[in-house]
Design a protein around this motif. Structure first.
Motif, PDB file in Angstrom:
ATOM      1  N   MET A 331       0.816  -1.202   0.000  1.00 53.55           N
ATOM      2  CA  MET A 331       0.000   0.000   0.000  1.00 53.55           C
ATOM      3  C   MET A 331       0.856   1.260   0.000  1.00 53.55           C
ATOM      4  O   MET A 331       2.059   1.227   0.305  1.00 53.55           O
ATOM      5  CB  MET A 331      -0.926   0.007   1.220  1.00 53.55           C
ATOM      6  CG  MET A 331      -1.691  -1.289   1.435  1.00 53.55           C
ATOM      7  SD  MET A 331      -2.889  -1.634   0.144  1.00 53.55           S
ATOM      8  CE  MET A 331      -4.158  -0.461   0.624  1.00 53.55           C
ATOM      9  N   TYR A 332       0.230   2.384  -0.313  1.00 50.92           N
ATOM     10  CA  TYR A 332       0.921   3.664  -0.209  1.00 50.92           C
ATOM     11  C   TYR A 332       1.308   3.875   1.255  1.00 50.92           C
ATOM     12  O   TYR A 332       0.473   3.739   2.154  1.00 50.92           O
ATOM     13  CB  TYR A 332       0.029   4.808  -0.682  1.00 50.92           C
ATOM     14  CG  TYR A 332       0.718   6.156  -0.675  1.00 50.92           C
ATOM     15  CD1 TYR A 332       1.688   6.438  -1.614  1.00 50.92           C
ATOM     16  CD2 TYR A 332       0.407   7.109   0.280  1.00 50.92           C
ATOM     17  CE1 TYR A 332       2.340   7.669  -1.619  1.00 50.92           C
ATOM     18  CE2 TYR A 332       1.045   8.343   0.286  1.00 50.92           C
ATOM     19  CZ  TYR A 332       2.015   8.622  -0.669  1.00 50.92           C
ATOM     20  OH  TYR A 332       2.669   9.830  -0.651  1.00 50.92           O
ATOM     21  N   GLY A 333       2.563   4.143   1.496  1.00 50.70           N
ATOM     22  CA  GLY A 333       3.059   4.279   2.865  1.00 50.70           C
ATOM     23  C   GLY A 333       3.822   3.058   3.327  1.00 50.70           C
ATOM     24  O   GLY A 333       4.500   3.106   4.349  1.00 50.70           O
ATOM     25  N   GLY A 334       3.719   1.918   2.596  1.00 46.49           N
ATOM     26  CA  GLY A 334       4.575   0.773   2.875  1.00 46.49           C
ATOM     27  C   GLY A 334       3.924  -0.449   3.468  1.00 46.49           C
ATOM     28  O   GLY A 334       4.496  -1.537   3.409  1.00 46.49           O
ATOM     29  N   LYS A 335       2.758  -0.346   4.093  1.00 48.61           N
ATOM     30  CA  LYS A 335       2.135  -1.526   4.676  1.00 48.61           C
ATOM     31  C   LYS A 335       1.732  -2.520   3.584  1.00 48.61           C
ATOM     32  O   LYS A 335       1.393  -2.128   2.467  1.00 48.61           O
ATOM     33  CB  LYS A 335       0.910  -1.141   5.507  1.00 48.61           C
ATOM     34  CG  LYS A 335       1.240  -0.490   6.835  1.00 48.61           C
ATOM     35  CD  LYS A 335      -0.018  -0.250   7.664  1.00 48.61           C
ATOM     36  CE  LYS A 335       0.348   0.393   9.003  1.00 48.61           C
ATOM     37  NZ  LYS A 335      -0.841   0.652   9.835  1.00 48.61           N
ATOM     38  N   THR A 336       1.757  -3.805   3.945  1.00 47.71           N
ATOM     39  CA  THR A 336       1.343  -4.829   2.987  1.00 47.71           C
ATOM     40  C   THR A 336       0.008  -5.425   3.401  1.00 47.71           C
ATOM     41  O   THR A 336      -0.289  -5.571   4.592  1.00 47.71           O
ATOM     42  CB  THR A 336       2.398  -5.949   2.897  1.00 47.71           C
ATOM     43  OG1 THR A 336       2.630  -6.501   4.201  1.00 47.71           O
ATOM     44  CG2 THR A 336       3.706  -5.411   2.335  1.00 47.71           C
ATOM     45  N   VAL A 337      -0.791  -5.780   2.402  1.00 44.28           N
ATOM     46  CA  VAL A 337      -2.129  -6.331   2.633  1.00 44.28           C
ATOM     47  C   VAL A 337      -2.319  -7.580   1.790  1.00 44.28           C
ATOM     48  O   VAL A 337      -2.125  -7.553   0.564  1.00 44.28           O
ATOM     49  CB  VAL A 337      -3.230  -5.304   2.301  1.00 44.28           C
ATOM     50  CG1 VAL A 337      -4.615  -5.946   2.422  1.00 44.28           C
ATOM     51  CG2 VAL A 337      -3.144  -4.090   3.204  1.00 44.28           C
ATOM     52  N   GLU A 338      -2.682  -8.671   2.431  1.00 44.12           N
ATOM     53  CA  GLU A 338      -3.052  -9.883   1.722  1.00 44.12           C
ATOM     54  C   GLU A 338      -4.520  -9.781   1.331  1.00 44.12           C
ATOM     55  O   GLU A 338      -5.389  -9.576   2.190  1.00 44.12           O
ATOM     56  CB  GLU A 338      -2.833 -11.117   2.603  1.00 44.12           C
ATOM     57  CG  GLU A 338      -3.173 -12.418   1.903  1.00 44.12           C
ATOM     58  CD  GLU A 338      -3.011 -13.639   2.796  1.00 44.12           C
ATOM     59  OE1 GLU A 338      -3.109 -14.774   2.272  1.00 44.12           O
ATOM     60  OE2 GLU A 338      -2.808 -13.467   4.019  1.00 44.12           O
ATOM     61  N   VAL A 339      -4.788  -9.902   0.059  1.00 47.09           N
ATOM     62  CA  VAL A 339      -6.157  -9.783  -0.442  1.00 47.09           C
ATOM     63  C   VAL A 339      -6.819 -11.157  -0.372  1.00 47.09           C
ATOM     64  O   VAL A 339      -6.482 -12.064  -1.125  1.00 47.09           O
ATOM     65  CB  VAL A 339      -6.182  -9.242  -1.882  1.00 47.09           C
ATOM     66  CG1 VAL A 339      -7.622  -9.171  -2.396  1.00 47.09           C
ATOM     67  CG2 VAL A 339      -5.522  -7.872  -1.955  1.00 47.09           C
ATOM     68  N   LEU A 340      -7.743 -11.306   0.540  1.00 43.38           N
ATOM     69  CA  LEU A 340      -8.476 -12.569   0.670  1.00 43.38           C
ATOM     70  C   LEU A 340      -9.779 -12.554  -0.121  1.00 43.38           C
ATOM     71  O   LEU A 340     -10.313 -13.608  -0.460  1.00 43.38           O
ATOM     72  CB  LEU A 340      -8.780 -12.850   2.149  1.00 43.38           C
ATOM     73  CG  LEU A 340      -7.559 -12.998   3.059  1.00 43.38           C
ATOM     74  CD1 LEU A 340      -7.998 -13.293   4.494  1.00 43.38           C
ATOM     75  CD2 LEU A 340      -6.623 -14.096   2.552  1.00 43.38           C
ATOM     76  N   ASN A 341     -10.282 -11.368  -0.399  1.00 43.30           N
ATOM     77  CA  ASN A 341     -11.527 -11.230  -1.153  1.00 43.30           C
ATOM     78  C   ASN A 341     -11.415  -9.958  -1.982  1.00 43.30           C
ATOM     79  O   ASN A 341     -11.285  -8.866  -1.429  1.00 43.30           O
ATOM     80  CB  ASN A 341     -12.714 -11.153  -0.187  1.00 43.30           C
ATOM     81  CG  ASN A 341     -14.059 -11.179  -0.894  1.00 43.30           C
ATOM     82  OD1 ASN A 341     -14.192 -10.690  -2.012  1.00 43.30           O
ATOM     83  ND2 ASN A 341     -15.064 -11.737  -0.244  1.00 43.30           N
ATOM     84  N   THR A 342     -11.461 -10.088  -3.293  1.00 44.86           N
ATOM     85  CA  THR A 342     -11.311  -8.900  -4.153  1.00 44.86           C
ATOM     86  C   THR A 342     -12.549  -8.023  -4.155  1.00 44.86           C
ATOM     87  O   THR A 342     -12.521  -6.920  -4.690  1.00 44.86           O
ATOM     88  CB  THR A 342     -10.975  -9.305  -5.600  1.00 44.86           C
ATOM     89  OG1 THR A 342     -12.073 -10.051  -6.160  1.00 44.86           O
ATOM     90  CG2 THR A 342      -9.702 -10.140  -5.653  1.00 44.86           C
ATOM     91  N   ASP A 343     -13.639  -8.539  -3.554  1.00 43.23           N
ATOM     92  CA  ASP A 343     -14.843  -7.708  -3.438  1.00 43.23           C
ATOM     93  C   ASP A 343     -14.795  -6.820  -2.200  1.00 43.23           C
ATOM     94  O   ASP A 343     -15.692  -6.014  -1.980  1.00 43.23           O
ATOM     95  CB  ASP A 343     -16.095  -8.593  -3.413  1.00 43.23           C
ATOM     96  CG  ASP A 343     -17.372  -7.796  -3.675  1.00 43.23           C
ATOM     97  OD1 ASP A 343     -17.280  -6.718  -4.294  1.00 43.23           O
ATOM     98  OD2 ASP A 343     -18.452  -8.260  -3.266  1.00 43.23           O
ATOM     99  N   ALA A 344     -13.754  -6.936  -1.399  1.00 39.94           N
ATOM    100  CA  ALA A 344     -13.524  -6.000  -0.289  1.00 39.94           C
ATOM    101  C   ALA A 344     -12.486  -4.989  -0.781  1.00 39.94           C
ATOM    102  O   ALA A 344     -11.405  -4.834  -0.212  1.00 39.94           O
ATOM    103  CB  ALA A 344     -13.032  -6.744   0.943  1.00 39.94           C
ATOM    104  N   GLU A 345     -12.847  -4.330  -1.871  1.00 39.34           N
ATOM    105  CA  GLU A 345     -11.903  -3.460  -2.582  1.00 39.34           C
ATOM    106  C   GLU A 345     -11.953  -2.009  -2.137  1.00 39.34           C
ATOM    107  O   GLU A 345     -10.963  -1.285  -2.247  1.00 39.34           O
ATOM    108  CB  GLU A 345     -12.155  -3.541  -4.093  1.00 39.34           C
ATOM    109  CG  GLU A 345     -13.238  -2.625  -4.648  1.00 39.34           C
ATOM    110  CD  GLU A 345     -14.630  -2.853  -4.061  1.00 39.34           C
ATOM    111  OE1 GLU A 345     -15.396  -1.879  -3.963  1.00 39.34           O
ATOM    112  OE2 GLU A 345     -14.963  -3.993  -3.699  1.00 39.34           O
TER     113      GLU A 345
END
Length: 500
Positions: A331-345
């Protein structure tokens, strides 16, 4: 476009095609509301009796037509219900009654509103309700055919305080026109309103109203490291945008940042929505439309506060290039996010924009989004949820919404729900957590991206942003412009130094 004005003329002498009066439920039958004295006189004191014969009860949402007698310049009188007379006539009751009148009289050239405008605030409420009720969207009708709105609306007031009433009606004009601009955007077909088109509209409005508009396209987003917005938009042939719309005032002592979710169409991505759940997903940019309309309205009103609107725009589509469940976004700012559901966009594009907004050190950040179906299940279709990292800000926004005539409810951010998002084995966060309390989980996710020391609030407008039922009051079928009045009233209170 419907014209709006104020007049101190008598209801009997003003030339119009229709004259609107208010009626309410009294202890012994219907009661004609103040403002209609000249009309009562023209009916020789029997207006209530005539309307009762025609079936009027004074109930909210009611509209009864009667031909005018001699003595009135308008050939038609429309009586609209205001509800229980003993409860008085609140500003919201006046807004809704005026909206009913404008909808009922669609196609009429000139309508005079002789409703109880006993204060400047009443006059403003009547004007806003009428302008919102007059709204229609016929862009895609053949040859522009559709039900034409009222051509001109005139709010009748007494001479006493007419200057204040005129100012209130002028404010209502700016607010109503910008809310209707937001409604147009929400109702626009998604094949016409993609991220680039939305950005172009914002640029045109910026040029018209003297706002500073900056647009980051897909190349600038990639260079800047906006992994959330890019991750959502990568599956579409219409690339994403982040739009900054800034209004500044030389006497401002505070700066507000409003962040809007702008998913111009949400298919769900690879986590595709089932049939019956995607037909109205053009409205998933209603938060961005609300933020955009608020900034323009603030400029038109000349509020002494700085406001920066951030429109996080993307189209969420499934394709060979789309983000997959299991992918990790930086993400912007450096944090990472695992996408488990692409509908939580929505939370992904908002997170990038919230971090970017925080870099400018605003006093407050408020994001607005059609974020979760869970919030609709919790609060229904007419109430939006308010969450915050500050109880004071949450309660202030809830009170502000009530003052502005919008329904909201303060919601908690239970710390125990955070655990589900932080259990990703490969990233800092997951974009999903516990299923129960899903609207609160989404709020907690966004909170992770708010800079330390900044008060932040989240408005989940998933319920009231798009109305699928029959019109009521000043609310049409389709886009509603939910949250605009709350954001704008909050900006007004901030400009006045009154946030409590």
């Amino acid at each position: 476009m419907t014209a709006l004005s104020v007049s101190t003329s008598s209801a009997a002498s003003l030339r119009a095609d229709a004259l609107v009066v208010g009626v309410a439920k009294g202890a012994k039958g219907i009661v004609v509301a103040p403002g209609a004295e000249a009309v009562i006189e023209a009916f020789e004191g029997k207006l209530a009796e005539v309307l009762t014969t025609l079936g009027a009860t004074g109930g909210e949402g009611e509209a009864v037509k009667v031909s005018s007698p001699a003595g009135l310049k308008a050939p038609l009188v429309l009586a609209v219900g205001l509800g229980d007379a003993e409860q008085g006539f609140s500003e919201e009751a006046l807004r809704r009654a005026a909206g009913v009148a404008a909808r009922t009289l669609a196609g009429t050239k000139k309508v005079a509103l002789a409703l109880p405008a006993e204060s400047a605030e009443d006059a403003g409420a009547i004007a806003l309700g009428a302008l919102l009720g007059a709204y229609s969207y016929a862009t895609y009708k053949s040859n522009g055919a559709g039900k034409e709105p009222v051509g001109e609306l005139v709010v009748l007031t007494s001479r006493k305080g007419s200057k204040d009433a005129k100012a209130a009606v002028e404010r209502a004009t700016a607010v109503g026109e910008e809310m209707n601009r937001a409604r147009d955007l929400i109702n626009m077909a998604p094949n016409d309103l993609n991220p680039k088109a939305f950005a172009t509209i914002a640029q045109a409005a910026g040029k018209e109203h003297g706002l500073k508009v900056e647009v980051l396209d897909e190349k600038a987003l990639a260079k800047g490291g906006f992994g959330g917005i890019l991750g959502v938009g990568v599956g579409s042939t219409n690339p994403p945008r982040l739009v900054k719309v800034a209004y500044t005032h030389p006497k401002a002592k505070a700066t507000l940042a409003f962040v809007g979710k702008g998913i111009t169409y949400d298919s769900g991505g690879i986590s595709l929505k089932p049939a019956g759940h995607n037909e109205t997903m053009k409205c998933d940019m209603a938060g961005a439309a609300a933020v955009f309309a608020t900034v323009v309205a603030a400029k038109r009103l000349g509020l002494a506060v700085n406001i920066t609107g951030w429109l996080a725009l993307a189209e969420n589509m499934p394709s060979g290039s789309a983000t997959r469940p299991g992918d990790v976004l930086r993400m912007y700012g450096g944090k990472t996010v695992e996408v488990l559901n692409t509908d939580a966009e929505g939370r992904l594009v908002l997170a990038d924009a919230i971090v970017r907004a925080g870099e400018e050190n605003p006093d407050v950040i408020v994001d607005v989004a059609t974020l979760t179906g869970a919030m609709v299940l919790a609060l229904g279709t007419r109430i939006f949820g308010v969450m915050s990292n500050s109880d004071e800000l949450r309660d202030t926004l809830h009170a502000t919404a009530q003052e502005a005539g919008e329904q909201s409810w303060p919601m908690p951010l239970p710390v125990e729900l955070r655990k589900g998002m932080t259990e990703s084995t490969i990233a800092d966060l997951a974009n999903m957590g516990e299923r129960m309390g899903g609207g609160l989980v989404a709020g907690l996710f966004l909170k992770e991206f708010v800079a330390e020391g900044i008060d932040w609030a989240h408005l989940d407008i998933a319920g009231p942003a798009f109305h699928e039922g029959a019109p009521y009051g000043y609310t049409p079928k389709g886009g509603t412009a939910s949250a605009v009045r709350t954001l704008l009233r909050f900006a007004e209170r901030t400009a006045a130094g009154d946030k409590a």
